[in-house]
Every structure is written in structure tokens, then in C-alpha cells.
Scaffold this motif. Structure first.
Motif, short mmCIF file in Angstrom:
data_model
loop_
_atom_site.label_atom_id
_atom_site.label_comp_id
_atom_site.label_asym_id
_atom_site.label_seq_id
_atom_site.Cartn_x
_atom_site.Cartn_y
_atom_site.Cartn_z
N ASP A 74 -10.78 -16.28 -8.40
CA ASP A 74 -10.39 -17.61 -9.07
C ASP A 74 -9.10 -17.94 -9.03
N GLU A 75 -8.55 -17.81 -7.89
CA GLU A 75 -6.83 -18.23 -7.85
C GLU A 75 -6.12 -17.31 -8.77
N GLU A 76 -6.65 -16.48 -9.37
CA GLU A 76 -5.70 -15.31 -10.10
C GLU A 76 -5.67 -13.89 -9.64
N MET A 77 -4.68 -13.25 -9.75
CA MET A 77 -4.52 -11.86 -9.25
C MET A 77 -5.18 -11.12 -10.55
N VAL A 78 -6.19 -10.07 -10.01
CA VAL A 78 -6.63 -9.22 -11.13
C VAL A 78 -6.53 -7.72 -10.63
N LEU A 79 -5.95 -6.96 -11.58
CA LEU A 79 -5.84 -5.39 -11.32
C LEU A 79 -7.00 -4.81 -11.62
N TYR A 80 -7.40 -3.80 -10.79
CA TYR A 80 -8.35 -2.90 -10.57
C TYR A 80 -7.63 -1.15 -10.45
N ASN A 81 -8.18 -0.31 -11.51
CA ASN A 81 -8.17 1.18 -11.20
C ASN A 81 -8.58 1.50 -9.50
N ILE A 82 -7.97 2.32 -9.31
CA ILE A 82 -8.42 2.91 -7.94
C ILE A 82 -9.54 4.10 -8.34
N GLU A 83 -10.70 4.05 -8.13
CA GLU A 83 -11.45 5.26 -8.70
C GLU A 83 -12.28 5.85 -7.64
N ASP A 84 -12.16 5.36 -6.26
CA ASP A 84 -12.51 6.22 -5.15
C ASP A 84 -11.59 7.00 -4.40
N GLU A 85 -11.82 8.26 -4.34
CA GLU A 85 -10.97 9.40 -4.08
C GLU A 85 -10.37 9.15 -2.64
N ALA A 86 -11.13 8.70 -1.81
CA ALA A 86 -10.85 8.39 -0.23
C ALA A 86 -9.72 7.30 -0.50
N GLU A 87 -10.07 6.16 -1.31
CA GLU A 87 -9.07 5.09 -1.08
C GLU A 87 -7.79 5.49 -1.77
N TRP A 88 -7.61 6.35 -2.95
CA TRP A 88 -6.64 6.91 -3.48
C TRP A 88 -5.66 7.56 -2.57
N ASN A 89 -6.41 8.41 -1.86
CA ASN A 89 -5.51 9.54 -0.62
C ASN A 89 -5.18 8.51 0.21
N ARG A 90 -5.66 7.24 0.76
CA ARG A 90 -4.78 6.55 1.55
C ARG A 90 -3.56 5.58 0.95
N VAL A 91 -3.89 5.37 -0.18
CA VAL A 91 -2.98 4.69 -1.10
C VAL A 91 -1.76 5.73 -1.33
N GLU A 92 -1.87 6.68 -1.85
CA GLU A 92 -0.97 7.71 -2.22
C GLU A 92 -0.13 7.79 -0.79
N ALA A 93 -0.63 8.43 0.25
CA ALA A 93 -0.19 8.52 1.54
C ALA A 93 0.74 7.31 1.95
N ALA A 94 0.12 6.03 1.83
CA ALA A 94 1.07 4.82 2.41
C ALA A 94 2.24 4.75 1.21
N TYR A 95 1.91 4.94 -0.25
CA TYR A 95 3.13 5.03 -0.97
C TYR A 95 4.14 5.97 -0.90
N ASN A 96 3.85 7.17 -0.30
CA ASN A 96 4.72 8.18 -0.04
C ASN A 96 5.54 8.02 1.14
N GLU A 97 4.94 7.27 2.01
CA GLU A 97 5.63 6.71 3.38
C GLU A 97 6.64 5.81 2.99
N LEU A 98 6.33 4.68 2.20
CA LEU A 98 7.07 3.76 1.73
C LEU A 98 8.48 4.24 0.92
N VAL A 99 8.20 5.23 0.13
CA VAL A 99 9.33 5.97 -0.60
C VAL A 99 10.33 6.53 0.29
N ALA A 100 9.71 7.52 1.23
CA ALA A 100 10.42 8.21 2.25
C ALA A 100 11.36 7.13 2.98
N GLY A 101 10.71 5.88 3.39
CA GLY A 101 11.45 4.92 4.22
C GLY A 101 12.59 4.36 3.49
N GLN A 102 12.40 4.52 2.05
CA GLN A 102 13.66 3.95 1.37
C GLN A 102 14.82 4.73 1.21
N GLU A 103 14.37 6.02 1.40
CA GLU A 103 15.37 7.12 0.81
C GLU A 103 16.46 6.98 2.07
#
Length: 103
Positions: A74-103
Motif C-alpha cells: 500500500d505504497e509503504e515499506m514494511v519490514l519482515y523477519n527472515i524466517e526461511d533458512e535458505a533465504e537467510w543463507n543467501r542474504v548473509e552471503a550477499a551481506y558478507n560480500e558487500l562488507v568485503a567489498g567495502q574493506e
């Protein structure tokens, strides 16, 4: 793509250009004990057509950050917990790559 939205000075060492002002985005979340916790939106990043937000506790910068999935409803941003383990693993890997790229 990420939005760097926290405030700090030129000598902070974060590697970002501070020639322009950053607006601090604050969110209030409720913890598992029912307490309101003020969080700062530090960064957003994309993983497989979803946007995720890195949040840090405003009054406790030493606390662990949290990552939540952002979805538009409804034109607003809503935040959700990541409850799916496979989704969490993808997000964690992407975040780790992001952090490594900033160092």
C-alpha cells in the motif's frame, strides 16, 4: 544498490564520501519483551529481487545489527523477519560480500 543513511564525520573511516549531508532514518521496533527499541537504518541491499535493510540499535552501537526484508505494501515499506533458512543463507552471503567489498 545501497543507501548509506547514517550520520558521522569526515574522519569516521567508513570509506564513504561525506561532502553532502546524510539524513538519519530512525525506526522503532518492538523486541521480544515488548520494549520499543529505536533503530537506525544503516544500509539497504538487494538479493534476488528483494531488498534487505541493515539496522543498528541507535543507543547501543555495540549491539549486533539485524537484517530484515523490506516489502512495499500500500505504497509503504514494511519490514519482515527472515524466517526461511535458505533465504537467510543467501542474504548473509550477499551481506558478507558487500562488507568485503567495502574493506
Amino acid at each position: 544498490m545501497s543507501d548509506h543513511t547514517h550520520e558521522h564525520g569526515d574522519a569516521c573511516g567508513c570509506g564513504h564520501d561525506h561532502d553532502h549531508e546524510h539524513e538519519e532514518v530512525l525506526l522503532t521496533l518492538t523486541d521480544e519483551n515488548g520494549n520499543d527499541v529505536e533503530m537506525v537504518l544503516v544500509e539497504t541491499f538487494d538479493v534476488e529481487n528483494h531488498v534487505y535493510a541493515l539496522l543498528l540499535e541507535r543507543n547501543n552501537p555495540e549491539a549486533d545489527g539485524i537484517i530484515l526484508r523490506m516489502e512495499e505494501e500500500d505504497e509503504e515499506m514494511v519490514l519482515y523477519n527472515i524466517e526461511d533458512e535458505a533465504e537467510w543463507n543467501r542474504v548473509e552471503a550477499a551481506y558478507n560480500e558487500l562488507v568485503a567489498g567495502q574493506e
